[in-house]
Motif scaffolding. Structure first.
Motif, PDB file in Angstrom:
ATOM      1  N   ILE A 156      89.722 -64.683  34.027  1.00  0.00           N
ATOM      2  CA  ILE A 156      88.889 -63.562  33.633  1.00  0.00           C
ATOM      3  C   ILE A 156      88.070 -63.971  32.422  1.00  0.00           C
ATOM      4  N   SER A 157      86.806 -63.639  32.440  1.00  0.00           N
ATOM      5  CA  SER A 157      85.953 -63.866  31.276  1.00  0.00           C
ATOM      6  C   SER A 157      85.530 -62.515  30.727  1.00  0.00           C
ATOM      7  N   VAL A 158      85.535 -62.394  29.415  1.00  0.00           N
ATOM      8  CA  VAL A 158      85.171 -61.158  28.728  1.00  0.00           C
ATOM      9  C   VAL A 158      83.965 -61.440  27.846  1.00  0.00           C
ATOM     10  N   THR A 159      82.947 -60.616  27.967  1.00  0.00           N
ATOM     11  CA  THR A 159      81.753 -60.769  27.136  1.00  0.00           C
ATOM     12  C   THR A 159      81.376 -59.421  26.544  1.00  0.00           C
ATOM     13  N   THR A 160      80.493 -59.475  25.553  1.00  0.00           N
ATOM     14  CA  THR A 160      79.938 -58.259  24.950  1.00  0.00           C
ATOM     15  C   THR A 160      78.445 -58.170  25.248  1.00  0.00           C
ATOM     16  N   GLU A 161      78.080 -58.603  26.424  1.00  0.00           N
ATOM     17  CA  GLU A 161      76.677 -58.607  26.854  1.00  0.00           C
ATOM     18  C   GLU A 161      76.113 -57.188  26.834  1.00  0.00           C
ATOM     19  N   ASN A 162      74.891 -57.045  26.309  1.00  0.00           N
ATOM     20  CA  ASN A 162      74.185 -55.753  26.289  1.00  0.00           C
ATOM     21  C   ASN A 162      74.993 -54.665  25.592  1.00  0.00           C
ATOM     22  N   ASP A 163      75.780 -55.101  24.596  1.00  0.00           N
ATOM     23  CA  ASP A 163      76.617 -54.173  23.830  1.00  0.00           C
ATOM     24  C   ASP A 163      77.569 -53.365  24.715  1.00  0.00           C
ATOM     25  N   GLN A 164      77.982 -53.983  25.831  1.00  0.00           N
ATOM     26  CA  GLN A 164      78.974 -53.384  26.721  1.00  0.00           C
ATOM     27  C   GLN A 164      80.180 -54.309  26.828  1.00  0.00           C
ATOM     28  N   ILE A 165      81.342 -53.725  27.076  1.00  0.00           N
ATOM     29  CA  ILE A 165      82.520 -54.528  27.372  1.00  0.00           C
ATOM     30  C   ILE A 165      82.419 -54.943  28.835  1.00  0.00           C
ATOM     31  N   GLU A 166      82.140 -56.222  29.059  1.00  0.00           N
ATOM     32  CA  GLU A 166      81.975 -56.726  30.415  1.00  0.00           C
ATOM     33  C   GLU A 166      83.072 -57.750  30.720  1.00  0.00           C
ATOM     34  N   PHE A 167      83.526 -57.744  31.968  1.00  0.00           N
ATOM     35  CA  PHE A 167      84.511 -58.733  32.394  1.00  0.00           C
ATOM     36  C   PHE A 167      84.189 -59.165  33.814  1.00  0.00           C
TER      37      PHE A 167
END
Length: 663
Positions: free
Chosen positions: A41-52
């Motif tokens: 699983i990868s977790v990012t803060t793209e576009n100020d959203q919690i994305e996985f």
């Protein structure tokens, strides 16, 4: 970067913690892999959203998907940044006497991502198991705020319009956990679909969206999403209006109240786990369902010696005479419990009915019923008595009922028509199970409740329904869908029938034998619409087509089959088509095989047996040439780990087998 490493050993447990303090950009990515490296699983803060995003063997399972948390007290809006991350891993073995395996390996890598969202603190917790991915969030104490109201949405995004197995929404706003399944594409998903939600993603990948450790929170349900072309959105169940209960079926038929926050929590707290189970096929998916138990806390009951799984027969006449006869039958046939179902304390649907009195419903039986005499007689035969109580009585007099039942010597309670879905209903139910444990009562919960692993923490909670079982005259095909969808969540009270005429509609008698192996339940209800031969004929207006139990020789299989297991193996699996499951208790193996709408040849490979060891087996199959009421053929065989057996199974038939070591 500062690294802190801490080792902790407990039993067979290793825990390693790595804390990374970082100043991260809003598009920072962090990744976590399972111990075997196959899930990521990868977790990012793209576009100020919690994305996985989730991957299996390097291939995409979930496209970037989003978690949104809504709260008025802590508005999680604005810029999003990662404050730091905490990596841990654990390898632990734990044991149980009450599940489908006696030993469980809890092995995972964990990542906690500490986030700042618009000045408010939020932590995302991710675990990667060999069996799948789980994520939860926690909200710490902050800003002098003691409690918050919140809602939650998760958008699961897929690259194709995959087929899935869904349960539709019932009429009048009620979500059903006992409906028929339909295989439909993501784009046709109905609102309010139950979990686990099994999705077929090709020839070598199946996943299930599930939930674990739901104790004091609103449950998840699924709907077609709009965040991408092929999207599923999970949302929390709303508070229900004033509950109304159908006086015939018992179903709760009130509507949900929309427009209000779904959950109310004191800070700090952690959400239930949102789970993405992954496997190559439905058989592996069922084998991997230990992830649900692993995500729950260890048992809170220090002395579990009083908790007894076992087989149960319902007393159908609500009379003292019938009770004595049924206790005798249970003792003779290696059963552990007798259930007195609805009607012993009056009409269960009436608020005026009092579960602290023995007041037989005259529409169900004319009695007489001396329930305490039956309970005392059961003790002389080592048979416990379980009493059904509708949620109407439980909600208004639970404490009084538990104290009284303990004084009577009652062994357990079957909760009837409990409310499910919203936080209040969920919290009440699990608190009631805890209270039952303090009075040494085992529990069976009906009707719409589906498990999320609480039975690991309170092991007196032996089984639950949340399944359209045999009392609803389901086909073998339906059972075979349940086996690899609903059963991913945990045990199911299937109410196995045998002599009732509905068996011929559902499938066959050999497939009924097989259900005791295929449908796991530590409390296994047998002969649901049947009663012992000596049971009185009178007072039988409630249960309709109730048949007397015969003396067919294959009943020895029911007598011998356990209800909990040391080891489980799925030998063959196809949702709706075929299911063959082998389970071991001690040195004995039991196999159940259920076939759907197409005749087929099943090849049994016994390589799971101990090497260089001789076994004897009894095989039970359907054969119309056998001149008994049930037409079950019994064959004796000798086996070893090199043996192969081919069985020609007609449509809607089945087979069962008991295997024992020689000497």
């Amino acid at each position: 970067m500062i690294k802190i490493i801490h080792f902790l050993k407990y039993r067979i447990q290793i825990l390693v913690v790595l804390v990374s303090f970082c100043s991260c950009t809003s598009s920072e990515k962090t990744e976590l892999k399972s111990p075997d490296g196959t899930k990521k699983i990868s977790v990012t803060t793209e576009n100020d959203q919690i994305e996985f995003a989730v991957f299996y063997n390097g291939n995409s399972v979930l496209l970037p998907s989003t978690l949104e948390i809504i709260s008025e007290q802590l508005p999680f809006s604005g810029s999003l940044s990662i404050l730091n991350t905490v990596h841990t891993f654990e390898s632990n073995t734990w044991h149980s006497d009450f599940l489908d395996n006696s030993s469980f390996h809890d092995n995972y890598n964990q990542l906690k991502v500490l986030l700042d969202k618009g000045g408010n603190q939020l932590n995302l917790i991710v675990r990667a198991y060999n069996e799948g991915i789980a994520l939860a969030y926690e909200i710490p104490e902050q800003g002098g705020i003691a409690k918050i109201d919140l809602d939650e949405k998760i958008n699961y995004n897929f690259k194709e319009d995959y087929k899935l197995w869904s349960t539709p929404k019932r009429e009048k706003g009620v979500l059903t956990a006992q409906g028929a399944y339909r295989k439909i594409p993501i784009s046709q998903l109905q609102k309010g679909c139950e979990r686990p939600l099994v999705i077929e993603m090709g020839d070598s990948l199946m996943i299930a969206l599930a939930e674990a450790k739901l104790v004091d929170f609103a449950r998840l349900s699924f709907d077609k999403g709009s965040s991408s072309e092929f999207s599923i959105v999970s949302s929390l169940d709303s508070k229900m209006e004033e509950q109304q209960q159908d006086t015939i079926t018992g179903a709760v038929i009130s509507e949900q109240l929309e427009g209000k926050m779904k959950v109310h929590k004191k800070l700090p707290f952690q959400s239930p786990w949102r789970v993405i189970m992954m496997a190559e096929n439905e058989g592996q998916l069922l084998t991997n369902n230990s992830i649900i138990q692993n995500l729950n806390d260890a048992s809170e009951i220090k002395d579990e010696s009083w908790i007894k799984p076992g087989k149960v027969i319902r007393e159908a006449t609500l009379t003292t005479e019938g009770g004595f006869v049924t206790v005798d039958f249970a003792a003779k046939h290696n059963m552990q419990y007798v259930l007195f179902d609805a009607g012993w304390y009056g009409n269960e649907m009436y608020d005026s009915s009092d579960a602290t009195t023995i007041t037989v419903d005259p529409n169900r039986s004319k009695g007489p019923l001396d329930l305490k005499a039956v309970i005392d007689y059961g003790k002389t035969k080592n048979i416990g008595i379980i009493l059904y109580v509708n949620r109407r009585a439980l909600e208004k007099q639970l404490d009084e009922v538990l104290e009284l039942f303990q004084s009577w010597g009652v062994a357990g309670i079957k909760f009837g028509f409990v409310r499910v879905g919203d936080q209040d209903a969920t919290a009440w139910l699990h608190e009631a199970i805890k209270k039952a444990a303090s009075y040494k009562m085992v529990v069976d919960v009906h009707d719409e409740y589906r498990p999320t692993g609480f039975s690991r923490t309170y092991t007196n909670f032996l089984t639950q329904e949340g399944i359209a079982g045999d009392e609803t005259t389901v086909t073998n095909e339906h059972t075979l869908i349940n086996m690899f969808t609903r059963m991913l969540a945990g045990a199911a009270d299937n109410t196995v029938c045998y002599y009732n005429s509905r068996v011929d509609v559902m499938g066959s008698h050999a497939s009924q034998l097989a259900k005791t192996v295929c449908i796991f339940s530590p409390l296994q209800f047998l002969y649901w619409n049947d009663k012992p031969l000596d049971s009185p004929e009178k007072n039988d207006g409630l249960w309709g087509d109730t048949r007397h139990i015969g003396n067919e020789p294959e009943l020895e299989f029911f007598d011998a089959v356990p209800t909990t297991w040391d080891e489980t193996k799925v030998l063959e699996a196809q949702i709706g088509g075929i299911g063959v499951i082998a389970r071991r208790k001690g040195s004995d193996w039991f196999i159940g095989g259920i076939n759907g709408n197409q005749g087929r040849t099943v090849e049994l490979d016994f390589s799971f047996l101990d090497k260089n060891t001789a076994y004897k087996a009894k095989l039970y199959t359907d054969d119309k040439a056998v001149q008994t009421r049930t037409h079950v053929k019994i064959e004796e065989k000798e086996l070893d780990s090199n043996s192969l057996i081919k069985l020609n199974i007609e449509k809607n038939n089945g087979f069962a087998m008991r295997i024992q070591k020689i000497n």
